[in-house]
Motif scaffolding. Structure first.
Motif, PDB file in Angstrom:
ATOM      1  N   LEU A 124      43.617  30.225  10.998  1.00 42.37           N
ATOM      2  CA  LEU A 124      42.402  29.720  10.347  1.00 42.37           C
ATOM      3  C   LEU A 124      42.590  28.270   9.903  1.00 42.37           C
ATOM      4  O   LEU A 124      41.697  27.431  10.086  1.00 42.37           O
ATOM      5  N   VAL A 164      37.395  26.691  14.488  1.00 43.03           N
ATOM      6  CA  VAL A 164      37.909  28.011  14.098  1.00 43.03           C
ATOM      7  C   VAL A 164      37.714  29.012  15.228  1.00 43.03           C
ATOM      8  O   VAL A 164      38.629  29.794  15.554  1.00 43.03           O
ATOM      9  N   GLY A 180      42.494  26.097  12.847  1.00 42.56           N
ATOM     10  CA  GLY A 180      41.106  25.985  13.292  1.00 42.56           C
ATOM     11  C   GLY A 180      40.329  24.990  12.453  1.00 42.56           C
ATOM     12  O   GLY A 180      39.514  24.223  12.969  1.00 42.56           O
ATOM     13  N   LEU A 181      40.593  24.983  11.139  1.00 41.60           N
ATOM     14  CA  LEU A 181      39.941  24.012  10.261  1.00 41.60           C
ATOM     15  C   LEU A 181      40.362  22.586  10.614  1.00 41.60           C
ATOM     16  O   LEU A 181      39.550  21.655  10.581  1.00 41.60           O
TER      17      LEU A 181
END
Length: 294
Positions: free
Chosen positions: A7, A252, A10-11
């Motif tokens: 995550l 994300v 992805g950010l």
């Protein structure tokens, strides 16, 4: 813990897409055109930063500043030479084809100057990052800086567009170019300023992208540019917060798709998202339906 790590990655990737998408959405929102050469401006900015750091030996912050200036000038020249003569063209297809032509021109010029071999890009972030949960979760300095820079730039752009006179001129040109000109607004200067801001953001995105993924070729900006366009459409092209949200979500989705579905299908998943969004909500997450009088 691996999900959280994915995550965070992805950010980070989504923040780069968001920075590029902000440039797309600025140009489209004001000039009502899609600058498909925007991804290649990213590549040019990264090369300028690389040359000034490695060959000229200048400090990192000076290299980034020179890269921003170079891309800003390039964006204004592109608008003046390639797009301005077609501003009143009867078909928007002419501008689209010109943008694709400018994209290939920049790629081939970079091929002639720098060659096709990949070059290693040194990270401009010297901070090692954070280690959380007793070392089980490591967040790199590049990831943290990329996210923070993206948020700061988005807030600055919103403030600029809403609170300053040039920003208000941009909003007026976006609403009705003819009426804005009658009210004394310099439409040509406003559109040129929009290209300058978008191209300057492209330089920042190029440096951050190559710091995270340290391989630079003349084609480095092509796929991120296309994905950023998808992000802009996803969030609602023409909307600054929409570009930010679309970029973050797309990054994300790509990282999670690469981790849990297939690394080979991650690009296909990204473009599948675009198709679904266009089918379900063609205006994007924050886009608004505009009624045109005929």
């Amino acid at each position: 813990m691996s999900f959280i790590s994915y995550l965070v990655n992805g950010l980070s990737l989504g923040s780069v897409y968001a920075l590029i998408a902000l440039g797309y959405t600025m140009v489209y929102g004001i000039a009502k055109m899609l600058n498909f050469a925007h991804g290649d401006v990213i590549m040019i900015g990264a090369y300028v930063a690389l040359i000034t750091m490695k060959q000229a030996g200048l400090p990192t912050w000076v290299a980034i500043l020179i890269s921003i200036i170079a891309c800003t000038v390039l964006g204004v020249l592109m608008e003046r030479v390639a797009y301005k003569p077609l501003r009143n063209a009867t078909s928007s297809l002419a501008v689209l084809i010109t943008a694709i032509g400018v994209s290939y021109l920049l790629q081939n010029v970079a091929l002639l100057i720098f060659g096709a071999n990949a070059q290693t890009f040194p990270s401009v972030i010297k901070w090692s990052g954070l280690s959380l949960a007793d070392g089980k979760l490591n967040i790199s300095g590049e990831t943290i800086v990329t996210i923070v820079v993206c948020v700061v730039i988005m807030i600055a752009l919103i403030t600029f567009v809403q609170k300053t006179k040039p920003g208000q001129a941009m909003r007026a040109v976006s609403e009705d170019r003819g009426a804005a000109q009658l009210m004394g607004i310099n439409v040509n200067a406003t559109i040129a300023l929009t290209f300058a801001i978008g191209s300057g953001l492209a330089a920042v995105a190029g440096v951050l992208l190559c710091s995270t993924y340290p391989s630079l070729t003349p084609y480095t900006g092509a796929m991120p540019g296309i994905k950023a366009f998808v992000a802009a459409v996803f969030g609602g092209i023409g909307s600054i917060p929409g570009a930010f949200i679309g970029g973050i979500l797309l990054g994300v989705i790509e990282i999670l798709g690469r981790a849990y579905v297939s690394s080979q299908l991650s690009d296909a998943i990204v473009f599948a998202v675009l198709i679904i969004v266009l089918l379900v909500k063609p205006t994007g997450i924050l886009g608004k339906t505009v009624n045109e009088k005929v």
